[in-house]
Structures are given as structure tokens and as C-alpha cells.
Design a protein around this motif. Structure first.
Motif, PDB file in Angstrom:
ATOM      1  N   THR A 142      12.175  28.141   7.638  1.00 54.15           N
ATOM      2  CA  THR A 142      13.401  28.167   8.426  1.00 54.15           C
ATOM      3  C   THR A 142      13.235  29.142   9.584  1.00 54.15           C
ATOM      4  OG1 THR A 142      14.367  29.977   7.131  1.00 54.15           O
ATOM      5  CG2 THR A 142      14.745  27.720   6.352  1.00 54.15           C
ATOM      6  N   PRO A 143      13.993  28.961  10.648  1.00 55.76           N
ATOM      7  CA  PRO A 143      13.934  29.917  11.756  1.00 55.76           C
ATOM      8  C   PRO A 143      14.219  31.341  11.297  1.00 55.76           C
ATOM      9  CG  PRO A 143      15.106  27.945  12.435  1.00 55.76           C
ATOM     10  CD  PRO A 143      14.884  27.820  10.954  1.00 55.76           C
ATOM     11  N   GLY A 144      15.174  31.498  10.387  1.00 53.73           N
ATOM     12  CA  GLY A 144      15.525  32.833   9.913  1.00 53.73           C
ATOM     13  C   GLY A 144      14.387  33.517   9.176  1.00 53.73           C
ATOM     14  N   HIS A 145      13.695  32.768   8.326  1.00 51.54           N
ATOM     15  CA  HIS A 145      12.577  33.345   7.573  1.00 51.54           C
ATOM     16  C   HIS A 145      11.443  33.751   8.511  1.00 51.54           C
ATOM     17  CE1 HIS A 145       9.826  33.978   4.200  1.00 51.54           C
ATOM     18  NE2 HIS A 145       8.921  33.302   4.902  1.00 51.54           N
ATOM     19  N   VAL A 146      11.139  32.888   9.468  1.00 52.26           N
ATOM     20  CA  VAL A 146      10.057  33.176  10.413  1.00 52.26           C
ATOM     21  C   VAL A 146      10.409  34.384  11.277  1.00 52.26           C
ATOM     22  CG1 VAL A 146       8.851  32.283  12.440  1.00 52.26           C
ATOM     23  CG2 VAL A 146       9.176  30.820  10.441  1.00 52.26           C
ATOM     24  N   ARG A 147      11.634  34.426  11.739  1.00 54.41           N
ATOM     25  CA  ARG A 147      12.060  35.559  12.560  1.00 54.41           C
ATOM     26  C   ARG A 147      11.997  36.865  11.770  1.00 54.41           C
ATOM     27  NH1 ARG A 147      16.553  33.694  13.612  1.00 54.41           N
ATOM     28  NH2 ARG A 147      16.040  32.587  15.548  1.00 54.41           N
ATOM     29  N   LEU A 171       7.302  20.929  11.387  1.00 56.92           N
ATOM     30  CA  LEU A 171       8.222  21.999  11.755  1.00 56.92           C
ATOM     31  C   LEU A 171       9.288  21.500  12.713  1.00 56.92           C
ATOM     32  CD1 LEU A 171       5.867  25.046  12.477  1.00 56.92           C
ATOM     33  CD2 LEU A 171       7.366  24.722  10.498  1.00 56.92           C
ATOM     34  N   ASP A 172      10.485  22.021  12.542  1.00 60.61           N
ATOM     35  CA  ASP A 172      11.530  21.791  13.523  1.00 60.61           C
ATOM     36  C   ASP A 172      11.250  22.657  14.745  1.00 60.61           C
ATOM     37  OD1 ASP A 172      14.352  22.510  14.735  1.00 60.61           O
ATOM     38  OD2 ASP A 172      14.608  20.666  13.584  1.00 60.61           O
ATOM     39  N   ALA A 173      11.598  22.156  15.928  1.00 58.67           N
ATOM     40  CA  ALA A 173      11.370  22.915  17.164  1.00 58.67           C
ATOM     41  C   ALA A 173      12.051  24.274  17.116  1.00 58.67           C
ATOM     42  CB  ALA A 173      11.863  22.117  18.364  1.00 58.67           C
ATOM     43  N   ALA A 174      13.154  24.371  16.375  1.00 63.81           N
ATOM     44  CA  ALA A 174      13.873  25.644  16.282  1.00 63.81           C
ATOM     45  C   ALA A 174      13.030  26.724  15.626  1.00 63.81           C
ATOM     46  CB  ALA A 174      15.180  25.452  15.504  1.00 63.81           C
ATOM     47  N   VAL A 175      12.126  26.332  14.718  1.00 66.51           N
ATOM     48  CA  VAL A 175      11.249  27.306  14.068  1.00 66.51           C
ATOM     49  C   VAL A 175      10.255  27.868  15.080  1.00 66.51           C
ATOM     50  CG1 VAL A 175       9.491  27.627  12.274  1.00 66.51           C
ATOM     51  CG2 VAL A 175      11.502  26.207  11.812  1.00 66.51           C
ATOM     52  N   VAL A 176       9.677  26.987  15.891  1.00 68.79           N
ATOM     53  CA  VAL A 176       8.726  27.425  16.910  1.00 68.79           C
ATOM     54  C   VAL A 176       9.415  28.332  17.921  1.00 68.79           C
ATOM     55  CG1 VAL A 176       7.144  26.656  18.715  1.00 68.79           C
ATOM     56  CG2 VAL A 176       7.381  25.311  16.615  1.00 68.79           C
ATOM     57  N   GLU A 177      10.586  27.951  18.342  1.00 71.98           N
ATOM     58  CA  GLU A 177      11.322  28.755  19.320  1.00 71.98           C
ATOM     59  C   GLU A 177      11.675  30.122  18.746  1.00 71.98           C
ATOM     60  OE1 GLU A 177      14.476  26.040  20.020  1.00 71.98           O
ATOM     61  OE2 GLU A 177      13.477  25.051  21.709  1.00 71.98           O
ATOM     62  N   ALA A 178      12.080  30.165  17.469  1.00 77.75           N
ATOM     63  CA  ALA A 178      12.412  31.443  16.834  1.00 77.75           C
ATOM     64  C   ALA A 178      11.187  32.336  16.753  1.00 77.75           C
ATOM     65  CB  ALA A 178      12.988  31.203  15.444  1.00 77.75           C
ATOM     66  N   ALA A 179      10.039  31.740  16.423  1.00 77.58           N
ATOM     67  CA  ALA A 179       8.807  32.515  16.325  1.00 77.58           C
ATOM     68  C   ALA A 179       8.434  33.106  17.679  1.00 77.58           C
ATOM     69  CB  ALA A 179       7.678  31.632  15.805  1.00 77.58           C
TER      70      ALA A 179
END
Length: 381
Positions: A142-147, A171-179
Motif C-alpha cells: 500500500t502507499p502508506g506502508h511504502v511511505r 503495483l498501483d501507480a499510487a504506490v510508485v508515486e508515494a515511494a
């Protein structure tokens, strides 16, 4: 400790080399190779490209592989040019060069295991610390976990894989963007299986513009059936590509390799028909194993991860005894299966039928299997 072991780097002592079992069995579905050999018409084109180089082998190859990089950029699209692309001997060498340039002693790379098993090995080989931030219980990110993981560990590089190996999930694009937003260093999206995704538009290539620290790595081993040629590449900002020249070996990519890759790229459309067939066989495996009561996640790669196994190692051996080699990736209760051709898929499914019938004690109970399978299908609806 032997004399040679004593002289070895301390962090390499006691380690074993990477490698999947290479066994001579009728059906080999364990290393995610493309099941289809190069078609005759494509082989003829590749041979023509190679033939043009043969008499010039007394000279070194184009050190920077400019023609190949231009062809790769055209294949990828997204407004990329040769300046955005770098190529090497397989995506493993690409990843190694990234670690050599931006990692090294005193630096760290963050990964999310289970994922590609070579990532920590490449890190160790370059003296880069590898930090595993793990995944959710269902192996998703998830974006939160990656962040959180990036903020907690402050790595110099971040490795994300989409579709992920061994789970097959994209992966969802939101995960890449969060990273990218959370990281101060290089963010690498390993897309070795991108051509097999159900949604080809899910690639991170569309996120490259304006993100100078973002890298997308690819390979020709899978979709192009070119595993034996060893060609990998990346797309990134031209300045980042330029920095990799500081660590690449002189003339690292042979004239023959460059020519062969350009020939295959000239036939990219022809080769995509084989990709579509492999995707069909992958989905056939998912459907049939679920019908047997085994939980299998939807996959965006050319392999699937099957669960519901009480003893994965024993199931692996029993399936092997039926002449089918699959992969034990070390995940409890799970095995990875490469999508093969139609005949290989039939042999695989028949092997599972036999093992389920003869060795039911190796699997979760039928009711548990159906429950897990139904839950998975409900989540996918």
C-alpha cells in the motif's frame, strides 16, 4: 575454514550461489522462461542482423549501444529517446550498475520481500546494505506502508517490482508515486514481466517525466523469448543514464548481442502474439487450480503463485515425480508455476490432479481450500 574461504570477503563467507534447480524433465515450468522458441521468421530476421556484424568482429562494439538504445526507446514509446535508455547483459546487470553507481559501502537499498530474490544478492555483491520492509499479510503493498518504510529507513535506493515476483501482482501507480515523494534517493521499478500485465497501461513509464530519480527496468528475456541472449535495459532521465557510464565495463555489450536484440525488436509485434498465448495459459492455470479448491491470486506475470499446500516441498517433489518441474520459492504453503504452452499446461494440471488424488494429506482440507478460493474470487469481483 579453508585457505580460500579465509581470504574471501567476510560478508560472502558461508554463502551459496544463486540458482534454480536445472533438471532434465519433460515439462520445465520453474524459471519463468518464455515457453515458445523464437519463430522461424523472427529467427531469420535476427540472423540477418547478426550476419551484418560478423566480418566486423575484429573491432570493438559500439561502446554506448546507441542504435540499440534508440530501438528500445521506440519500442517503449512515451516520448522516450535513446538518451533515456541504457542497455546491458540482462536486467540483473542493469540493477547491479544502479547499485554500483548509487549504492555501495555505507549506503542502503530498501526492498519489500517476498520479491525478486536477486535484489538482496546484488546488494551484497556491491557492498550495499539491503533492508527488507516486508509486505502485508496478503503480500500486497500500500502507499502508506511504502511511505512509512522509506521514512523509517531513509534508503539511498528503493526497489519495487511490478508485476512482483513471485506473487505476480502489479503495483498501483499510487504506490510508485508515494515511494517517489517519500524517497530522497533513486526509486527503481523492476518491470521484468510488464508485457504480461492484464492492463498494459499500468507501467510506470508514464510517470518518468519530471521525476529525475525514477527508473524503470525491463528485460527481453521474457516477452521476447530472449533469455539466452541476455539483454536488459532501463528508462530514466538522461542525466541518470549518463552517470551509469561511470561504472559500466568498457564494451560491455557485444556486437552480436546488440545486433540480435535489434533484430528481435524489429519483430516485436510478431512476438507479442506469443505473449498473448502465454497470458491465456496463465489464466487457464489460475481457473483450473481454483476449481480444484486451491487459492491462486490473479497474476499479471507469466507465472502464478498457488497456495493451500500443507507441505509445499512434498507437493513440489510429487509434481516433479509426474514429470513437471515447478519452483519452491521458500514461501510456506505456496509454490510458483510458470505458464507454459498448451501441452505443458495440460501436463501440469494433470500432475496436480494425480497428486491431489494420491496425496490429499499434502493439501489443506477440501472445505478450507474451497473457502479460500471463494474468498479470493469474491475479492477479485
Amino acid at each position: 575454514m579453508s585457505e580460500i574461504e579465509h581470504l574471501l570477503r567476510e560478508d560472502l563467507r558461508g554463502q551459496t550461489a544463486y540458482g534454480a534447480p536445472q533438471l532434465d524433465v519433460p515439462v520445465q515450468l520453474n524459471t519463468n522462461e518464455n515457453a515458445y522458441p523464437i519463430p522461424e521468421d523472427v529467427a531469420a530476421v535476427v540472423a540477418e542482423f547478426i550476419g551484418r556484424e560478423l566480418r566486423g568482429l575484429n573491432r570493438y562494439p559500439d561502446r554506448d549501444a546507441l542504435a540499440l538504445r534508440g530501438d528500445l526507446a521506440a519500442y517503449l514509446g512515451h516520448g522516450l529517446t535513446a538518451d533515456n535508455v541504457w542497455a546491458a547483459n540482462g536486467s540483473n546487470e542493469i540493477l547491479q550498475q544502479l547499485l554500483q553507481a548509487f549504492g555501495g559501502p555505507g549506503r542502503a537499498v530498501l526492498g519489500f520481500m517476498p520479491s525478486y530474490s536477486m535484489h538482496p544478492l546484488l546488494a551484497r555483491g556491491t557492498g550495499t546494505a539491503f533492508v527488507d520492509a516486508g509486505r502485508e499479510a496478503d503480500y500486497t503493498l500500500t502507499p502508506g506502508h511504502v511511505r512509512w518504510a522509506i521514512e523509517a529507513h531513509d534508503p539511498d535506493l528503493v526497489f519495487l517490482v511490478s508485476p512482483n515476483n513471485p506473487t505476480g501482482t502489479a503495483l498501483d501507480a499510487a504506490v510508485v508515486e508515494a515511494a517517489y515523494e517519500a524517497a530522497r534517493g533513486i526509486v527503481v521499478i523492476d518491470e521484468a514481466y510488464a508485457e504480461f500485465a492484464r492492463d498494459r497501461a499500468s507501467t510506470a513509464l508514464g510517470l518518468l517525466e519530471g521525476r529525475k530519480r525514477l527508473v524503470v527496468t525491463r528485460t527481453m528475456s521474457k516477452a521476447f523469448a530472449f533469455a539466452g541472449a541476455r539483454v536488459g535495459y532501463l528508462a530514466a532521465d538522461p542525466e541518470l543514464v549518463e552517470k551509469l557510464l561511470l561504472v559500466r565495463l568498457p564494451y560491455h555489450l557485444s556486437s552480436i548481442t546488440q545486433a540480435a536484440a535489434r533484430g528481435a525488436l524489429a519483430c516485436a509485434t510478431r512476438l507479442q502474439s506469443e505473449v498473448d498465448e502465454l497470458k491465456h495459459q496463465r489464466d487457464r492455470i489460475v481457473k483450473n487450480l481454483r476449481a480444484k479448491g486451491l487459492p491462486v491470486a490473479d497474476s499479471d506475470a507469466n507465472f502464478v503463485l498457488v497456495g493451500g499446500l500443507r507441505d509445499a516441498a512434498a507437493v513440489w517433489r510429487a509434481v516433479l515425480d509426474e514429470g513437471v518441474l515447478i519452483r519452491d520459492v521458500g514461501l510456506p504453503g505456496r509454490l510458483r508455476i510458470t505458464a507454459g504452452n498448451e501441452e505443458e499446461t495440460a501436463s501440469l494440471l494433470a500432475a496436480f490432479d494425480t497428486v491431489l488424488e494420491r496425496r490429499p494429506e499434502l493439501f489443506d482440507s477440501a472445505s478450507e481450500q474451497r473457502s479460500a478460493s471463494e474468498q479470493q474470487q469474491e475479492q477479485n469481483q
